[in-house]
Design an enzyme around this catalytic site. Structure first.
Site, short mmCIF file in Angstrom:
data_model
loop_
_atom_site.label_atom_id
_atom_site.label_comp_id
_atom_site.label_asym_id
_atom_site.label_seq_id
_atom_site.Cartn_x
_atom_site.Cartn_y
_atom_site.Cartn_z
N GLU A 282 27.66 28.09 51.47
CA GLU A 282 28.33 28.41 52.73
C GLU A 282 29.72 27.79 52.84
OE1 GLU A 282 27.56 30.57 54.89
OE2 GLU A 282 25.40 30.87 54.82
N ASP B 176 32.15 31.80 61.87
CA ASP B 176 31.21 30.82 61.32
C ASP B 176 31.94 29.50 61.17
OD1 ASP B 176 29.27 32.84 61.09
OD2 ASP B 176 29.93 33.35 59.07
#
Length: 147
Positions: free
Chosen positions: A53, A71
């Site tokens: 990520e 995000d």
């Protein structure tokens, strides 16, 4: 006066940079926060997830044009569902936290939110885990760390 201004700008730049964890430092931190085995997810899987990520970087943000969401941080916590950034339409804020908290060097709130997410949706809530970690040997993400 100039010295105070320059010092202020230097301090601001330090807080804006965020933190890029070293592998074993992050592994120890996540373990200390109780993620090793949390909801059946091994520490190696959490490490694989955070590498996929954010490359262990607390300051990463990624905008998603389709959902008009962003995000945030080391776990890439989404502003539509889990945190409030004040600009995402119809945001839910499931963790009850500001998205800016996901970008801090101190990842206490990010870990708490990740625990909420995995408790409600499981580890498959993270696309990076599904694409890069699921059904793979993830032991290398903690190998060499004295845990």
């Amino acid at each position: 006066m100039k010295a105070v201004l320059i010092l202020g700008l230097l301090l601001l730049s330090v807080t804006v940079q965020g933190k890029k964890f070293e592998k074993c430092e992050l592994a120890r931190t996540l373990r200390r926060y109780g993620l090793d085995g949390y909801k059946g997810v091994s520490l190696a899987n959490w490490m694989c997830l955070t590498y996929g990520e954010s490359r262990y970087n607390t300051r990463v943000t990624n905008y998603n044009p389709g959902s008009k969401s962003t995000d945030y941080g080391i776990f890439q916590i989404n502003s539509k569902w889990w945190c409030n950034d004040g600009k995402t339409p119809k945001a839910v804020n499931g963790c009850g936290v500001s998205c800016s908290a996901m970008l801090k060097d101190d990842i206490t709130q990010a870990v708490a939110c990740a625990k909420t997410i995995v408790s409600r949706q499981g580890i498959t809530a993270w696309v990076a885990w599904k694409n890069k970690c699921r059904n793979r040997d993830v032991s290398s993400y903690i190998r060499g760390c004295k845990l």
